[in-house]
Design an enzyme around this catalytic site. Sequence first.
Site, PDB file in Angstrom:
ATOM      1  N   SER A 122      29.393  92.015  40.679  1.00  0.00           N
ATOM      2  CA  SER A 122      29.333  93.384  40.326  1.00  0.00           C
ATOM      3  C   SER A 122      30.829  93.759  40.543  1.00  0.00           C
ATOM      4  O   SER A 122      31.861  93.551  39.776  1.00  0.00           O
ATOM      5  CB  SER A 122      28.360  93.902  41.208  1.00  0.00           C
ATOM      6  OG  SER A 122      28.052  95.262  40.851  1.00  0.00           O
ATOM      7  N   HIS A 157      25.603  93.968  35.228  1.00  0.00           N
ATOM      8  CA  HIS A 157      24.405  94.383  35.191  1.00  0.00           C
ATOM      9  C   HIS A 157      24.005  94.965  33.785  1.00  0.00           C
ATOM     10  O   HIS A 157      23.296  95.767  33.559  1.00  0.00           O
ATOM     11  CB  HIS A 157      24.083  95.525  36.177  1.00  0.00           C
ATOM     12  CG  HIS A 157      24.778  95.450  37.567  1.00  0.00           C
ATOM     13  ND1 HIS A 157      24.134  94.509  38.250  1.00  0.00           N
ATOM     14  CD2 HIS A 157      25.662  96.004  38.156  1.00  0.00           C
ATOM     15  CE1 HIS A 157      24.970  94.542  39.557  1.00  0.00           C
ATOM     16  NE2 HIS A 157      25.924  95.226  39.502  1.00  0.00           N
TER      17      HIS A 157
END
Length: 230
Positions: A122, A157
């Site tokens: 991330s 994501h």
Amino acid sequence: MTDRHIVAMGGGQDVGDPAFGFVAGLVDRPRPKVCLLPTAASAVPVSVMRFLSVFPTDRFEFTYLDLFARDDRDIRELLLSQDLIFVGGGNTANLLAIWRVHGVDAILKEAWMSGVVLAGGSAGANCWFEASTTDSFGPLAPLADGLGLLHGSFCPHYAAEPGRRPLYRSLVAGGFPPGTACDDLAAVHYVGSDLAEVVASDPTACAYRVDRGTDGSVSEEALPARLLDG
């Protein structure tokens, strides 16, 4: 020439995910030295406890660097002595700003050039690229402020958060650097500046090459992924 490895994870990898074993396997020595950089998250003790489960001390020589509570260790000496540096997720913009205040950005480039494996998920993946998509400021937004060790942009994501794909495609169409998008539970492995492999811990997880044509249209190519054992 020393191999230079970066593994950028799309997110969602929990303790026990085989992606961590894949990253550790890039270090060819027993009980590798691993340093966690939890700078992107405010709850540093929580991050440290989680990653102690990922990199247990019976198999890894684990340490972490807390830039919110600096000790007297020399940062350059610490980071250059590691086999693997793992960057936790959280706020990408804060991460980059704090690193630059402490000179960590330049040290990480030096570590990478010397062969230290760099990895993260991330925000810990966004940071290696020139640009990324982030929720650092609340709503999803572009951030053209990465370390630039890897060319182009990154979007984590990609399938898990509904706003990621349309935003990234729109940004690339508008002139944002083309790049790589990664689903949760997928990761991209770069050797030097080149994409070497996509790995995934779920058969539905993918990575994508997102590019802009000369007419401004956006293409999205799913990249073949190797499913990791476990």
